[in-house]
Design a protein around this motif. Structure first.
Motif, PDB file in Angstrom:
ATOM      1  N   SER A  67       0.611  -1.616   0.229  1.00 60.84           N
ATOM      2  CA  SER A  67      -0.110  -0.454  -0.059  1.00 60.84           C
ATOM      3  C   SER A  67       0.981   1.315   0.263  1.00 60.84           C
ATOM      4  O   SER A  67       2.535   0.786   0.104  1.00 60.84           O
ATOM      5  CB  SER A  67      -1.241  -0.241   0.940  1.00 60.84           C
ATOM      6  N   ARG A  68       0.467   2.500  -0.225  1.00 60.05           N
ATOM      7  CA  ARG A  68       0.881   3.441  -0.544  1.00 60.05           C
ATOM      8  C   ARG A  68      -0.133   4.779  -0.126  1.00 60.05           C
ATOM      9  O   ARG A  68      -1.728   3.992  -0.222  1.00 60.05           O
ATOM     10  CB  ARG A  68       1.632   4.468  -1.731  1.00 60.05           C
ATOM     11  N   ARG A  69       0.157   6.075   0.754  1.00 64.88           N
ATOM     12  CA  ARG A  69      -0.687   6.508   0.741  1.00 64.88           C
ATOM     13  C   ARG A  69      -0.596   7.699  -0.163  1.00 64.88           C
ATOM     14  O   ARG A  69       0.032   8.631  -0.499  1.00 64.88           O
ATOM     15  CB  ARG A  69      -0.615   7.500   2.539  1.00 64.88           C
ATOM     16  N   GLU A  70      -2.653   8.076  -0.221  1.00 61.88           N
ATOM     17  CA  GLU A  70      -2.043   9.446  -1.427  1.00 61.88           C
ATOM     18  C   GLU A  70      -2.945  10.366  -0.588  1.00 61.88           C
ATOM     19  O   GLU A  70      -4.496  10.398  -0.522  1.00 61.88           O
ATOM     20  CB  GLU A  70      -2.900   8.912  -1.939  1.00 61.88           C
ATOM     21  N   GLY A  71      -1.990  11.389   0.682  1.00 66.23           N
ATOM     22  CA  GLY A  71      -3.198  12.133   1.257  1.00 66.23           C
ATOM     23  C   GLY A  71      -4.260  11.087   2.414  1.00 66.23           C
ATOM     24  O   GLY A  71      -2.789  10.780   3.161  1.00 66.23           O
TER      25      GLY A  71
END
Length: 111
Positions: A67-71
């Motif tokens: 996963s990665r965070r976008e805001g």
């Protein structure tokens, strides 16, 4: 060719065990076609948000998705081309055996 070690066979069995769940397999299939957040996956696979989130946690712990965070949004993706290849091969072969049309081709992922 030598037999794989007990450690490798145990790890492979654990990975297959995770993918033995139809919802998790559907999630991996969906993510192999493109990244998505939990709500998008829940809609696509027809699962409740908490259940999809729990499946994603298990897949992430096993290293099958990342996963990665976008805001404020967390986006999930499959980043292992070997996992995608195994899922693609199995699903396409089973569809062909049952006379169903081949599913949409998965995108190529990974390094």
């Amino acid at each position: 060719m030598a037999d794989p070690s007990a450690e490798v066979l145990t790890e492979a069995a654990a990975m297959f065990g995770l993918l033995a769940s139809p919802p998790r397999l559907h999630i991996v299939w969906a993510l192999a076609q493109g990244e998505s957040d939990v709500s998008g996956l829940a809609e696509r696979v027809g699962g409740a948000l908490p259940a999809v989130s729990q499946h994603l946690s298990k897949l992430k712990l096993a290293g099958l998705v990342r996963s990665r965070r976008e805001g404020r949004r967390v986006v999930y993706l499959v980043d292992d081309p070997d996992v995608v290849a195994v899922v693609r091969l199995l699903v396409v072969q089973l569809a062909a055996r049952s006379g169903q049309p081949a599913p949409v081709r998965l995108r190529d992922v990974g390094a």
